[in-house]
Design an enzyme around this catalytic site. Structure first.
Site, PDB file in Angstrom:
ATOM      1  N   LYS A  51       0.742  -1.078   0.082  1.00  0.00           N
ATOM      2  CA  LYS A  51      -0.165  -0.274  -0.026  1.00  0.00           C
ATOM      3  C   LYS A  51       1.045   1.278   0.042  1.00  0.00           C
ATOM      4  CE  LYS A  51      -0.480  -0.345   4.960  1.00  0.00           C
ATOM      5  NZ  LYS A  51      -1.267  -0.664   6.226  1.00  0.00           N
ATOM      6  N   ARG A 151     -10.469   0.021  15.431  1.00  0.00           N
ATOM      7  CA  ARG A 151     -10.333   0.750  14.297  1.00  0.00           C
ATOM      8  C   ARG A 151     -11.312   0.199  13.115  1.00  0.00           C
ATOM      9  NH1 ARG A 151      -4.510   1.343  12.040  1.00  0.00           N
ATOM     10  NH2 ARG A 151      -4.906  -0.745  11.638  1.00  0.00           N
ATOM     11  N   TYR A 280      17.267  29.184   9.847  1.00  0.00           N
ATOM     12  CA  TYR A 280      16.130  29.821  10.449  1.00  0.00           C
ATOM     13  C   TYR A 280      16.091  29.877  11.958  1.00  0.00           C
ATOM     14  CZ  TYR A 280      14.266  30.168   5.608  1.00  0.00           C
ATOM     15  OH  TYR A 280      14.268  30.317   4.224  1.00  0.00           O
ATOM     16  N   MET A 328      13.668  24.292   3.308  1.00  0.00           N
ATOM     17  CA  MET A 328      12.756  23.602   2.511  1.00  0.00           C
ATOM     18  C   MET A 328      13.633  22.882   1.408  1.00  0.00           C
ATOM     19  SD  MET A 328      10.350  25.305  -0.479  1.00  0.00           S
ATOM     20  CE  MET A 328       8.832  25.700   0.436  1.00  0.00           C
TER      21      MET A 328
HETATM   22  C1  LIG Z   1      -0.569  -1.667   6.525  1.00  0.00           C
HETATM   23  C2  LIG Z   1      -1.011  -3.255   6.886  1.00  0.00           C
HETATM   24  C3  LIG Z   1      -0.123  -4.300   7.319  1.00  0.00           C
HETATM   25  C4  LIG Z   1       1.172  -4.229   7.392  1.00  0.00           C
HETATM   26  O1  LIG Z   1       1.780  -3.485   8.522  1.00  0.00           O
HETATM   27  P1  LIG Z   1       3.192  -3.317   8.695  1.00  0.00           P
HETATM   28  O2  LIG Z   1       3.425  -2.975  10.229  1.00  0.00           O
HETATM   29  O3  LIG Z   1       3.756  -2.589   7.903  1.00  0.00           O
HETATM   30  O4  LIG Z   1       3.852  -4.777   8.598  1.00  0.00           O
HETATM   31  C5  LIG Z   1      -0.849  -5.479   7.610  1.00  0.00           C
HETATM   32  N1  LIG Z   1      -2.159  -5.592   7.590  1.00  0.00           N
HETATM   33  C6  LIG Z   1      -3.037  -4.683   7.574  1.00  0.00           C
HETATM   34  C7  LIG Z   1      -4.359  -4.841   7.510  1.00  0.00           C
HETATM   35  C8  LIG Z   1      -2.520  -3.401   7.037  1.00  0.00           C
HETATM   36  O5  LIG Z   1      -3.409  -2.196   6.571  1.00  0.00           O
END
Ligand SMILES: *Cc1c(COP(=O)(O)O)cnc(C)c1O
Length: 390
Positions: A51, A151, A280, A328
């Site tokens: 992802k 969640r 800065y 930046m």
């Molecule tokens: C992002 C995600 C993972 C991977 O988690 P990591 O901590 O990056 O290994 C696993 N399961 C779900 C449902 C996720 O959204």
């Protein structure tokens, strides 16, 4: 360290000299890391998480290293399409399921599997039973259960009736047996630190509602690295395949190799007298005669603006402390103790010499955030240590 090769940038008399910043992605490290995780979980199906455009590494740059995974997972359907276009033929799972009707149709067309985390998503699938009948694709459904993370996922009390509804579809349309899934909240925390919910408790909750014939999936990277006995039949490593880790051990201690190196060069050197300031807000003040190297990387490249003085930066073989606010396009480093820093010297912001987790910890964040935040203006290059440049 001394054999660190100086980066070679593309020079052509008609091209402008490019700004010396580069993000190099080593897909052979991804291949290695997937193998490390599989060795710890030899019986599990390894679903590598790609992802957020492969945690900021860019799917096209890591693709060569992904072959060792049994399947891939992400949220973004357009990246699922990209994976199919690149030639990925093994399963792809949509981790947050289908958001709207068009997603179900696309997911079916792309041959994806997906997560159902709410009763609404289950109803949506039931409403699409004609699609299940018409298309040849038989999606594997992951039913997500809330075991304490609060969640996503069905409440434990909702699982029994949802399983009955899903099993009905499975029988009617000859779908594969689903997977019951949950997500660990504290798999990166040592039990000595007394996490409020332990992986064992979440494992037990999930198994209290596990239907016959279904597999389970619990483990993210922290689960797969630290709790293989609780990980389930399908593991979902993300950050670890990129060579970083949530802990408690370091990536190196787990045998993981960093897949990303963010590198730049020294573009200016300043000689300070005692009392002189840098940058800065004049945050940094020299208390003696000091040398400051100015590096072509700033927050608009994805370097954390909140990094405090002292955050480590690798310059030509040595770790030196950040000195002054990150701006930046530049950051400034105290190289007084280094000796011989020159304009053009190589700098690694994070990578093989300086783990991203170390920079993240110094700047009050996690490696995930830094990897995902490398900015669009930074050029990317693939490198595979097996020899082939992609
Ligand atoms: C992002 C995600 C993972 C991977 O988690 P990591 O901590 O990056 O290994 C696993 N399961 C779900 C449902 C996720 O959204």
């Amino acid at each position: 360290m001394s054999q660190y090769k100086k980066l070679v940038f593309l020079h052509h008399p008609l091209l402008q000299m490019p700004r010396p910043i580069l993000c190099t992605i080593d897909s052979s490290a991804i291949r290695h890391n997937i193998q490390v995780i599989k060795n710890l979980n030899p019986a599990a199906h390894c679903m590598a998480v790609v992802k957020a455009n492969a945690y900021g590494h860019h799917i096209n740059h890591v693709f060569q290293g992904l072959g060792a995974a049994d399947s891939l997972a992400l949220l973004e359907i357009e990246n699922a399409r990209q994976l199919r276009d690149l030639g990925w033929s093994k399963p792809i799972t949509l981790l947050e399921g289908c958001f709207e009707q068009a997603d179900i149709e696309q997911a079916m067309l792309l041959g994806c599997d997906w997560v159902i985390h709410s009763l609404g998503q289950l109803s949506q699938l039931e409403l699409n039973s004609t699609l299940l009948r018409q298309t040849g694709h038989k999606p594997l459904i992951y039913l997500k259960v809330n075991t304490g993370m609060n969640r996503l996922g069905l409440a434990l009390g909702q699982v029994e009736s949802a399983v009955a509804r899903l099993n009905h579809l499975v029988e009617k349309y000859d779908l594969p047996a689903p997977v019951l899934m949950t997500h660990f909240a504290n798999a990166d925390v040592s039990l000595e630190d007394k996490p409020p919910i332990t992986p064992q408790e979440q494992y037990d909750f999930l198994h209290s509602v596990l239907p016959q014939g279904w597999r389970v999936s619990l483990a993210n990277s922290a689960g797969a690295l630290n709790w293989p006995s609780l990980a389930g039949q399908v593991i979902r490593p993300g950050i670890s395949i990129y060579g970083a880790t949530p802990g408690p051990k370091t990536a190196r201690e787990y045998g993981l190799l960093p897949a990303m190196a963010l590198t730049s060069e020294v573009i200016s050197i300043q000689h300070l007298n005692p009392g002189d300031f840098v940058g800065y807000g004049s945050r940094y003040q020299a208390n003696s005669v000091q040398t400051i190297a100015v590096v072509a990387c700033g927050y608009a490249d994805g370097y954390p603006r909140h990094a405090p003085d002292g955050t480590p930066v690798w310059i030509a073989g040595k770790i030196c402390p950040l000195a002054g606010k990150v701006s930046m396009d530049m950051l400034t480093v105290d190289v007084t103790s280094h000796g011989a820093v020159q304009i053009g010297d190589s700098v690694e912001l994070w990578g093989s010499y300086l783990p991203v987790d170390v920079v993240a910890e110094a700047s009050g964040t996690i490696g995930y955030e830094l990897l995902c935040a490398v900015a669009p203006r930074v050029p990317f290059e693939s490198k595979d240590l097996c020899g082939d440049e992609v």
